[in-house]
Design a protein around this motif. Sequence first.
Motif, short mmCIF file in Angstrom:
data_model
loop_
_atom_site.label_atom_id
_atom_site.label_comp_id
_atom_site.label_asym_id
_atom_site.label_seq_id
_atom_site.Cartn_x
_atom_site.Cartn_y
_atom_site.Cartn_z
N GLN A 95 -0.09 -26.86 -1.79
CA GLN A 95 1.12 -26.22 -0.97
C GLN A 95 2.34 -26.29 -2.25
OE1 GLN A 95 4.07 -26.85 2.48
NE2 GLN A 95 2.04 -27.02 3.29
N ALA A 96 2.30 -27.07 -2.74
CA ALA A 96 3.40 -27.38 -3.91
C ALA A 96 3.14 -26.52 -5.06
CB ALA A 96 3.72 -28.89 -4.27
N LYS A 97 1.44 -26.38 -5.53
CA LYS A 97 1.13 -25.72 -6.40
C LYS A 97 1.46 -24.17 -6.17
CE LYS A 97 -2.68 -28.53 -8.70
NZ LYS A 97 -3.83 -28.65 -8.97
N ALA A 98 1.16 -23.86 -5.17
CA ALA A 98 1.43 -22.41 -4.61
C ALA A 98 2.91 -21.88 -4.79
CB ALA A 98 0.99 -22.16 -3.20
N ARG A 99 3.64 -22.96 -4.35
CA ARG A 99 5.15 -22.66 -4.63
C ARG A 99 5.57 -22.59 -6.09
NH1 ARG A 99 9.42 -23.76 -1.15
NH2 ARG A 99 8.19 -24.82 0.73
N ASN A 100 4.95 -23.54 -6.92
CA ASN A 100 5.44 -23.47 -8.25
C ASN A 100 4.50 -22.95 -9.27
OD1 ASN A 100 8.06 -25.47 -8.26
ND2 ASN A 100 6.69 -26.27 -6.70
N ALA A 101 3.75 -21.70 -8.70
CA ALA A 101 2.59 -21.37 -9.42
C ALA A 101 3.21 -20.85 -10.75
CB ALA A 101 2.01 -20.08 -8.66
N LYS A 102 4.29 -20.17 -11.03
CA LYS A 102 4.68 -19.36 -12.10
C LYS A 102 5.02 -20.60 -13.01
CE LYS A 102 6.39 -14.88 -11.46
NZ LYS A 102 6.19 -14.75 -9.87
N ALA A 103 5.80 -21.60 -12.73
CA ALA A 103 6.33 -22.71 -13.38
C ALA A 103 4.94 -23.61 -14.07
CB ALA A 103 7.12 -23.68 -12.96
N MET A 104 3.84 -23.55 -13.43
CA MET A 104 2.78 -24.13 -13.78
C MET A 104 2.09 -23.58 -14.97
SD MET A 104 1.19 -26.12 -10.38
CE MET A 104 0.05 -26.88 -11.31
N GLU A 105 2.22 -22.15 -14.57
CA GLU A 105 1.22 -20.99 -15.88
C GLU A 105 2.08 -21.52 -17.14
OE1 GLU A 105 1.31 -17.14 -14.13
OE2 GLU A 105 0.44 -17.68 -12.41
N GLY A 107 3.27 -23.94 -18.18
CA GLY A 107 3.09 -25.28 -18.64
C GLY A 107 4.44 -26.36 -18.34
N LEU A 108 5.21 -25.70 -17.60
CA LEU A 108 6.71 -26.32 -17.61
C LEU A 108 6.33 -27.44 -16.28
CD1 LEU A 108 9.76 -26.80 -17.89
CD2 LEU A 108 10.08 -24.89 -15.88
N VAL A 109 5.56 -27.22 -15.33
CA VAL A 109 5.21 -27.81 -14.46
C VAL A 109 3.92 -28.42 -14.19
CG1 VAL A 109 5.12 -28.25 -11.81
CG2 VAL A 109 7.12 -27.22 -12.82
N GLN A 110 3.57 -29.73 -14.17
CA GLN A 110 2.08 -30.18 -14.03
C GLN A 110 2.12 -31.00 -12.65
OE1 GLN A 110 1.63 -33.44 -16.90
NE2 GLN A 110 -0.68 -33.97 -16.01
N LEU A 111 1.01 -30.79 -11.47
CA LEU A 111 1.06 -31.19 -10.30
C LEU A 111 -0.03 -31.71 -10.13
CD1 LEU A 111 3.05 -28.89 -8.12
CD2 LEU A 111 3.99 -30.85 -9.29
N GLN A 112 -0.34 -33.06 -9.88
CA GLN A 112 -1.65 -33.68 -9.36
C GLN A 112 -1.60 -34.64 -8.30
OE1 GLN A 112 -3.20 -36.16 -12.59
NE2 GLN A 112 -1.37 -35.41 -13.81
N TYR A 113 -2.74 -34.68 -7.79
CA TYR A 113 -3.19 -35.51 -6.64
C TYR A 113 -3.22 -37.09 -7.36
CZ TYR A 113 -6.00 -38.08 -3.34
OH TYR A 113 -6.51 -39.09 -2.44
N GLY A 114 -2.63 -38.16 -6.70
CA GLY A 114 -2.69 -39.27 -7.33
C GLY A 114 -1.58 -40.58 -6.57
N SER A 115 -1.81 -41.54 -7.00
CA SER A 115 -1.00 -42.63 -6.11
C SER A 115 0.13 -43.28 -7.01
CB SER A 115 -1.85 -43.83 -5.84
OG SER A 115 -2.33 -44.44 -6.73
N VAL A 116 1.10 -43.74 -6.52
CA VAL A 116 2.15 -44.18 -7.34
C VAL A 116 1.73 -45.48 -8.16
CG1 VAL A 116 3.09 -45.58 -5.47
CG2 VAL A 116 4.49 -44.77 -7.38
N GLU A 117 0.84 -46.19 -7.74
CA GLU A 117 0.55 -47.59 -8.05
C GLU A 117 -0.30 -47.11 -9.49
OE1 GLU A 117 1.05 -48.38 -3.79
OE2 GLU A 117 -0.12 -46.81 -4.89
#
Length: 200
Positions: A95-105, A107-117
């Motif tokens: 959902q967040a990738k779809a919302r921020n697609a332009k900023a990801m293209e 390279g301003l934004v990088q989103l990934q699956y992962g845990s805080v630890e």
Amino acid sequence: MHNHQQQQQHLGIIDSLLMQMFGRPQGILGRLGGFILARTKRDFTQWVIDLLEIQPDDKVLEVGFGPGVGIEILAAAVSTGYIAGVDYSKEMVEQAKARNAKAMETGLVQLQYGSVEKLPFADHTFDKALAINSMQVWTDAMAGLRSIRRVMKVGGKIALGFTPHSGQSSTGLTEMFTTAGFTEAHLVETDRGFCVLAIN
């Protein structure tokens, strides 16, 4: 009788088609929940981000970004830095990738699956870090805070915000930050919730 059986079979097919289209109910509710959450959380998220005093060249980390509203606000505030996010829900990452697609293209934004630890970043990477309604679902809050501290620059600022529906109590939170190694931990409260701010 034969007709009735056919009808039942037909309904069965429709049911399975609906299941394929929408996934399990929590899938559909998860998405819907994400959208509702996005709207009600925007003001609070904006408030937490304002407390961090984001600069255009800041490198910012958001842990548990949910539907990506905070990422969107951050992307508008940062121009020469960058924004990274990790979330433990694959649904929210999509959902967040779809919302921020332009900023990801760009390279301003990088989103990934992962845990805080186990944050997938080098030591001393980020100027600012935030998490909203996130800490109460971490498996180990202290390990999570230490992990965030590791990837933050010395002197960097962290903000953890909680709305009332998070169920998180503010009692003992500043002490936790201090135990994790942060300094100047203090609580800021608003009618919409509260935020713990600290310096690495």
